[in-house]
Design an enzyme around this catalytic site. Structure first.
Site: not given
Lengths: 165, 788, 287
Positions: B223, B373-374, B743
């Protein structure tokens, strides 16, 4: 071992080991990399293809089991006339994010619609319950399949605009 | 309805443009790392430890070397010769690449088998014989903190316990004082369990070292490709791989969610082997390896307290955290933030006193943690504050919606300074909750609930009104390994008016190829379809810190807008020159400059760009390109109001999410369709930890659910039909007023679901169950209370 | 994940398949749908030297009614069971149970014969067949024999099949009038193995239970009939008290183990709850 398979309409004679998984034959021998591997336990459905028209998880089928059969992968769905209605449905309705589960999802949905041209939302959700998507939350996958179903039936196409409360 | 400044043909902000990237994905033409096939490529498979904690007595590779196709077996001792057996983590801890003497968790890498095919590598892995001397692992973080526990990290000279760090923020004395005097205090202990991002594509790479040119191309699932390039240079610079000789390519990524931020040992081994053999080496994890060895998320044990008045005014909060990091702190946080942005946990409420502290500890579990996802531990914080807010409402006898309405920060009070030091940029929490309540029919649901309760049926309504903190981050505070957390955009407009734009971020499904094009279209009036967006190749893209923590829109999206504005300034100069007027006489509408009062005298952006190459003013630099590195002045603070309705089968404990309404405020919306898609996906990743997912270990350190057969990723059947909407309060400091959204739903959904379930059970005196709340746990709680 | 090498055989006749079983002995495994076996082989928990693929053998893939029985070929896929009007018409329990087995793709490959021959108490059809009082046909070197379902499941993953035998057919009696059937399993998520599952087939005489079969899924090491519950309900009306007592008896008699799906106590309790509900549903369908 030599086996004969028809893949996306083209006949192939392929040399495989007995233990070669169908997904590896498709990806690594035939270089059709649209079929993906997401797990090893036939849980995720990323490797879904059509084997004689039936959706199966190609990570849990041996290549030798496909001997004499026909295979359809995501690469074989579009025709000279254009995209398959499901491909169009997924694009028009934001039915994908990362795209990794998409080929398997589309192939699974193609058999679902072949068996049931006008499924309810509930039937679609159960019909794709063997395919995991980690990105979309499934709402728009359902919508994509409903769009494709309408198109395949020749009905008016539903709106593709997002609906907000 | 969202107002658009541009026509649909231009496709700027606010248009639900269909995604450009989908054309390849729907046809199976996405290009993921496992699709890469290079001449002479070798395959790597990894021998992993069956024990959670053991001495390695011997590694016998002789049988493995006899397996046809096996070229080499690499062990820690081999890497030790090059000083590559350990590597630094992003949190300045150390992690083994391959062990030389001890394994610290089950599924840890022990040796790597290199072969000419995937199948041979797997056979070779089976043939490597490792002799272990198992030791008793420490799996419980509280036991690990006990001074009598054996020290796990004996590799660290002088280390006398298993404590990693202590962190605190806020005013302890003042908080203690408020708590002492408070009319009402509520307290809850909770575990936010260890979970796994479980992107459908696992991690992998192809390391391709060219010996002749001393150049490494590293294709990998990352990423953050630029950061990885720098890390590789830091780790391998001493063997001659300096940064200009490294190219990191992040191809299409099949979902990231934070799990593809860290550097895993497999990547490093693949590079080492390619470096030594001069051949490309492919390593692709299987699902078990992915679940069992890659970085986990969460695993916070939290005690949260809230103090307030009997009338329901929140006065203070106190948080105490024990963070289980496994055997090394391999978190992917900004360097100065051990607990990430946990300090957002004071929530959406107007009070000025809070204190938080955290301790981190080593155990014999895999290292981490990453986000799921945060944005850096925000989910843990929000779970704590939103649960305790409900418990406070219960204690003071107020409806949880009413209590929230009475305690929210008011929209006119933004920017608002939080008790832990953040400055919330904007929000309208009242409007969000009101909209959610109307959409779901809150009042009639409460009536229905009263009727059901009278009949003994279990129905619950749960609310979560959260504030996120994303867009890391301002360079004065935010860096990773010293590199400031700016991000970048480079726009090149070709003579014919079409553009390529490159970014330091990397989409893993977020739709950057579409949304970045829309931002540029908004600013320049060049149709989005004529703007090609490229990311993920460090040789071409400007340096950036990557995509995670909802930072792409707040940072690189801002960079795109600023770079485009630089170009618009240049365009104005060229237009003035072409129209023979002064710059002040021109006015801009998307796509052209025209002379004020004489709209027929105009130059389109395409004409202006063409002139930049063919007829530019003398003295002006030719061409039409701009780059911007955006250093955000503040973080952004998206918020949301979520309401969930559940029905519970009293006899079986089965939970049905009947409805779920999510109202998000992510500021200005670039593409409503994509924002909605992100919210849908995040919500399903919210129901997942709330009801299904948890990595479970036994006391011997064995993982009990290391495959998708038992690690329960929700399907379309578990995932409800989500209903979404928004309120918009633009971020005042962001160039396009956007805040980031990917998120928020993952952060906001779990407490809404947990609160709904607890609301259903509350008549029976059941007020807390740790997530994931399963039918079994519900049944057990009802059983213990004698309800069934 | 990749299996250990093995030799693959795809005999064209039943005789050839049995011959191969005789030749290779316990080094051989039968490949039908493969969705239990291939994952085990990929994990290298199963390492057969020979794989005998019986999918090319004709005559094992039909569903027919004959002499008061429905005969289901062992290679009939779960998806075909799910959509067979003959089966689901007589016994809705086939629609109930099959849709809960794994997922649509797995059901396209997985066979009803494999589901039984695996001898796995977590599979769904063993309980269904116990409730239906089905018969299993095994074919070996000495020809075919019929095994009552109660004699078929013999132990943990162990069946009455001899090493040289192949399960070739399942026979189910055509139900008399006023028969109803139902199946449900509690699962952690769709397609999971059961927390607890209960299959019920019953025939009513007015308000009284004339005959009843009850099978339990995944709450015992061996697929299990809830005999005491059956006996208790025989001849009785389906009052709430009687249903509760029948549920209680099955909960006592099964032997679930505590695992990720829940505690032993939870599973026993769920057996009682689901049994009550399925008997009720079957009775509604019987009317």
């Amino acid at each position: 071992m030599k086996i004969n398979v028809t893949v996306n309409g083209t006949a192939h004679e392929v040399e495989v080991e007995a233990r070669t998984l169908l997904v590896h034959m498709i990806r690594e021998i035939l270089n059709l990399t649209g079929t993906h591997i997401g797990c090893d336990t036939s849980s995720c459905g990323a490797c879904t293809i059509l084997l004689n028209g039936k959706s199966v998880k190609s990570c849990t089928v041996l290549a030798v089991q496909a001997n004499g059969k026909s295979i359809t992968t995501i690469e074989g769905l579009a025709t000279a006339e254009g995209l398959h209605p499901l491909q169009e449905g997924f694009k028009e309705n934001h039915g994908l994010h990362c795209g990794f589960c998409t080929p398997g999802m589309i192939l699974r949905a193609s058999e679902l619609l072949a068996n049931n041209p006008n499924p309810t939302e509930e039937q679609i959700r159960w019909g794709i319950s063997g395919n995991l998507c980690r990105c979309t939350g499934y709402n728009n996958i359902v919508k994509s399949i409903q769009y494709a179903a309408a198109k395949m039936r020749g009905d008016a196409l539903p709106s593709t605009e997002p609906v907000f409360v | 309805m969202i107002q658009c400044k541009t026509s649909k043909a231009i496709g700027g902000m606010g248009h639900s443009l269909k995604r450009k990237e989908d054309v390849r994905f729907i046809q199976g033409a996405g290009h993921y790392v496992d699709d890469i096939k290079l001449d002479g490529m070798l395959y790597m498979d990894i021998v992993r430890s069956p024990y959670a904690y053991a001495k390695i007595k011997n590694i016998d590779i002789s049988e493995a070397m006899k397996v046809p196709g096996v070229a080499a077996v690499v062990t820690g001792k081999d890497l030790e010769k090059y000083n590559l057996h350990w590597m630094p983590t992003l949190m300045s801890d150390t992690q083994m690449v391959l062990p030389t003497d001890t394994v610290m968790y089950q599924a840890q890498e022990v040796a790597a088998v290199i072969a000419t095919s995937r199948y041979a590598a797997r056979d070779g892995r089976e043939a490597v014989k490792v002799e272990y001397e198992p030791m008793k692992p420490i799996m419980d973080p509280y036991k690990s903190m006990d001074p009598s526990s054996p020290v796990l990290r004996t590799d660290k000279p002088g280390k006398s316990d298993n404590h990693i760090w202590h962190w605190e923020v806020g005013d302890k004395a003042k908080t203690d004082e408020v708590f002492k005097k408070a009319e009402v205090v509520v307290e809850q202990h909770m575990h936010i369990p260890r979970i796994h991002v479980a992107s459908i594509e696992t991690c992998g790479c192809v390391a391709d070292y060219d010996k002749i040119n001393n150049h490494l191309t590293m294709y990998m699932t990352t990423q953050a490709p630029h950061a990885i390039r720098t890390v590789i240079a830091l780790v391998a610079g001493h063997v001659g791989l300096t940064e200009e000789k490294i190219r990191v390519v992040s191809p299409d990524i099949g979902g990231g969610f934070g799990g593809k931020v860290p550097v895993y040992p497999g990547y490093v081994i693949a590079i080492a082997v390619s470096f030594l053999t001069g051949k490309p080496v492919k390593w692709i994890e299987d699902r078990s390896e992915n679940l069992q060895a890659d970085s986990f998320a969460r695993d916070y044990h939290i005690t949260v307290e809230m103090a307030g008045t009997k009338a329901g005014k929140i006065q203070a909060t106190r948080f105490k955290v024990l963070a289980d990091h496994g055997y090394t702190d391999a978190s992917a946080n900004p360097s100065k933030f051990h607990t990430g942005l946990f300090s957002i946990g004071t929530g959406s409420y107007d009070y000025d006193t809070a204190f938080m502290e955290a301790d981190a500890v080593y155990t014999n579990k895999p290292p981490g943690g990453v986000a799921y996802r945060c944005s850096f531990r925000v989910t843990e914080a929000v779970q704590a504050i939103e649960r305790i807010t409900d418990l406070f409402a219960l204690k003071v006898g107020k409806d949880p919606a009413q209590l929230r309405m009475e305690n929210f920060i008011k929209k006119e009070d933004f920017p608002w300074k939080s008790p832990t030091g953040w400055t919330y940029d904007s929000g309208d929490y009242h409007a969000g909750l009101k909209k959610a309540m109307e959409a779901i029919g809150y009042d009639s649901l409460r009536k229905e609930q009263a009727e059901k309760r009278a009949k003994g049926e279990l129905m619950g309504i749960g609310i979560s009104t959260f504030t996120e903190i994303v867009g890391a981050g301002p360079s004065k505070d935010f860096d990773i390994l010293g590199i400031k957390m700016f991000d970048s955009a480079e726009i090149r407009v070709h003579p014919t008016g079409k553009a390529i734009a490159r970014f330091g971020t990397k989409s893993q499904g977020q739709g950057h190829e579409t949304t970045y094009a829309q931002i540029i279209a908004e600013e320049l009036g060049i149709p989005a379809e004529n703007i090609h967006v490229e990311e993920g190749d460090t040789d071409t893209a400007p340096y950036g810190l990557g995509t995670y923590a909802s930072r792409s829109t707040p940072t690189a999206g801002a960079a795109a807008a600023v770079a485009a504005r630089k170009l618009r300034d240049k365009a104005r100069k060229i237009a003035a020159y072409l129209l023979e007027v002064s710059e002040e006489d021109l006015e801009w509408e998307p796509g052209k400059f025209s002379v004020k009062g004489a709209p027929e005298k105009a130059k389109t952006i395409q004409e202006i760009v063409f002139a930049a190459y063919t007829n530019h003013p003398q003295g002006m630099e030719a061409g039409f390109e701009a780059t911007h590195y955006y250093d955000p002045p503040n973080l952004t603070f998206p918020s949301g109001a979520y309401i969930c309705v559940v029905d519970i089968d009293k006899e079986t404990g089965q939970i049905k999410v009947r409805r779920f309404v999510a109202i998000d405020d992510c500021g200005h919306i670039i593409n409503p369709m994509i924002v909605q898609g992100q919210v849908h996906g995040g919500l399903t990743q919210g129901i997942a930890p709330a009801m299904y997912e948890e990595l479970i270990y036994d006391e011997d350190g064995n993982i009990l659910n290391g495959t998708f057969m038992d690690y329960l990723v929700p399907t379309a059947v578990e995932s409800p039909h989500w209903e979404t909407g928004h309120v918009v309060t633009p971020s005042p400091h962001h160039p396009i007023g956007a805040k980031g959204v990917g998120e928020s739903p993952t952060v906001g959904a779990p407490p809404a679901i947990a609160n709904a379930i607890m609301d259903a059970l509350s008549p029976y005196g059941i007020h807390h169950i740790d997530i994931p709340i399963t039918p079994f746990k519900v049944w057990k709680a009802l059983k213990e209370k004698g309800v069934i | 994940m990749i299996a250990q090498p093995f030799q693959y055989e795809a005999p064209a006749t039943l005789q050839d398949a049995i011959g191969l079983l005789q030749k290779y002995g316990d080094e051989a495994k039968i490949l039908a749908g493969g969705h239990s076996l291939i994952p085990m082989m990929k994990l290298r928990f199963a390492t057969p030297g020979y794989l005998i693929d019986i999918n090319n053998i004709p005559g094992l893939s039909s569903i027919q009614e004959e002499n008061g029985f429905i005969r289901i070929g062992a290679l009939v896929r779960e998806a075909e069971v799910e959509h067979s009007a003959l089966l689901t018409g007589h016994y809705p329990i086939f629609a109930d149970s099959t849709r809960l087995i794994a997922d649509p793709q797995v059901r396209n490959m997985g066979t009803i014969g494999g589901n039984l021959a695996h001898g796995d108490a977590a599979n769904d059809h063993p309980a269904v067949m116990l409730a239906l009082r089905a018969r299993v046909v095994a074919t070996g070197p000495k020809g075919s024999r019929t095994i009552a379902i109660d004699d078929f499941f013999q132990g943990f993953y162990t069946t009455a099949l001899e090493p040289e035998e192949i399960l070739t057919e399942i026979q189910i009696p055509i139900p008399p009038g006023h028969t109803g059937s139902a199946y449900y399993k509690l699962e952690r998520k769709v397609g999971d193995y059961a927390i607890a599952g209960v299959a019920v087939v019953l025939t009513l005489d007015g308000n009284l239970v004339k005959s009843i079969g009850i099978g339990l899924t995944n709450v015992n090491p061996v697929p299990m009939r809830a005999s005491r519950s059956e006996e208790f309900l025989l001849g009785k009306p389906l009052t709430d008290e009687n249903l509760a007592q029948a549920g209680k008896l099955a909960a006592e008699d099964c032997s679930p183990s505590t695992d990720l799906r829940g505690s032993e106590e939870y599973k026993r309790d769920m057996v009682a709850v689901v049994l009550r509900r399925m008997v009720k549903l079957a009775a509604e369908r019987a009317k």
